[in-house]
Design an enzyme around this catalytic site. Structure first.
Site, short mmCIF file in Angstrom:
data_model
loop_
_atom_site.label_atom_id
_atom_site.label_comp_id
_atom_site.label_asym_id
_atom_site.label_seq_id
_atom_site.Cartn_x
_atom_site.Cartn_y
_atom_site.Cartn_z
CE LYS A 245 -24.93 25.25 9.13
NZ LYS A 245 -24.35 24.58 8.25
N GLY B 259 0.88 -1.31 -0.05
CA GLY B 259 -0.07 0.04 0.09
C GLY B 259 0.69 1.31 0.12
CD GLU B 260 5.97 1.24 2.42
OE1 GLU B 260 6.86 1.54 1.50
OE2 GLU B 260 6.34 1.21 3.64
CG HIS C 163 -14.48 24.11 5.83
ND1 HIS C 163 -15.69 24.15 5.28
CD2 HIS C 163 -14.68 24.18 7.10
CE1 HIS C 163 -16.70 24.05 6.14
NE2 HIS C 163 -15.88 24.00 7.25
#
Length: 308
Positions: free
Chosen positions: A192, A37-38, A129
């Site tokens: 909110k 997975g590396e 964000h």
């Protein structure tokens, strides 16, 4: 242009579109996985003395794509590239920009440190964000916005008539105000309260929405639950049940597709900062021209703020 573009596996179609807009081929690079997975990465061409741009949103799987971004910087630095620039259309971990509770990491700051320490000289991002993330870096950050792209689309489709721009929360109010100014519309906002790590509840609507089409603008749609509850609150307040939901980044996990299929949502609009295999039920606007212009201006030492 004496520019080299490289891309990881996060959004190859967007990278190809940027390269086409610039008239520059994508650089050759091997980006694959070892059996465990590396990430294995190897540049396929010389970059000595070059001005290099790595196009890689840190979209899901976030950690894999972030690691590719970091390894690109290390490979380029060791290969004597002159300037190494990270083009990050979607910046993952941006929602973890502060400690909401004790004993939590400020993950956005850590990721910013990793990108900087890896060897990048500049970052180009789209609709972070939290705008304060720019301050987490000690290198230049060009923060672009898709709001003009959204405004042009709404005008072209005639969706701005008898409409009101709605910010889903106080954090997106400034961006929503820019869209409202571009369209000559009024703005409303939703109040909110957070009920969980990823869940919020709409408490009331601020502004007049009765009889108008709501144009709901956000930066990220993840599960879509907040958007669904926002639309329901707007309809209950008298808005027309034909909302247009717009977001720059289509993370779309969990029940997102089902939530966005709400009968009061007439149209869903995203940009291609994150690659969507399935575009059914939504309109995707290309951010490639904006990013290509930003790269061109950075390379030629022109103002990037003119694009915003």
């Amino acid at each position: 242009m004496n520019v080299k573009l490289f891309a990881g596996n996060a959004n190859r179609p967007l990278a190809a579109a940027i390269a086409q807009a610039l008239g520059v081929p994508l650089g050759e690079a091997l980006v694959e996985r070892f059996p465990d997975g590396e990430v294995r990465l190897r540049l396929g061409e010389s970059v000595r003395g070059a001005d290099v741009y790595v196009i890689q949103p840190t979209s899901p799987p976030v950690n894999d794509h972030l690691m590719e971004l970091l390894l690109f910087a290390d490979a380029l630095r060791r290969s004597s590239a002159s300037r190494i620039n990270a083009v990050i259309p979607y910046f993952g971990y941006a929602r973890q920009d502060k400690q909401n509770h004790g004993r939590e990491p400020v993950s956005a700051k850590l990721v910013a440190d990793l990108i900087e320490r890896a060897g990048y000289h500049r970052v180009i991002a789209v609709d972070l964000h939290a705008p304060q993330i720019q301050g987490f870096f000690n290198i230049p950050v060009d923060h672009l916005s898709a709001v003009r792209l959204m405004a042009e689309y709404l005008k072209r489709e005639g969706l701005h008539e008898d409409a009101v721009v709605v910010s889903p929360d106080a954090g997106r109010a400034e961006t929503a105000r820019k869209l409202a100014n571009l369209l000559g519309l009024d703005m409303a906002m939703l109040a909110k309260r957070r009920t969980g790590p990823t869940e919020t509840e709409v408490t009331y609507v601020i502004g007049e929405v009765r009889g108008k089409r709501p144009l709901l603008l956000d930066d990220i749609v993840s599960t879509g639950g907040t958007i669904r509850r926002a639309v329901e609150a707007l309809v209950e307040a008298g808005a027309r049940p034909e909302a247009v939901v717009m977001a720059t980044h289509s993370v779309l996990v969990g029940d997102a597709r089902r939530n966005l299929a709400h009968p009061a949502i007439a149209r869903v609009v995203f940009t291609d900062t994150i690659h969507l295999e399935d575009r059914s039920g939504c309109t995707v606007l290309s951010i490639a021209p904006l990013l290509a212009n930003a790269i061109r201006r950075v390379h030629t030492h022109q103002s990037v703020s003119a694009l915003m």
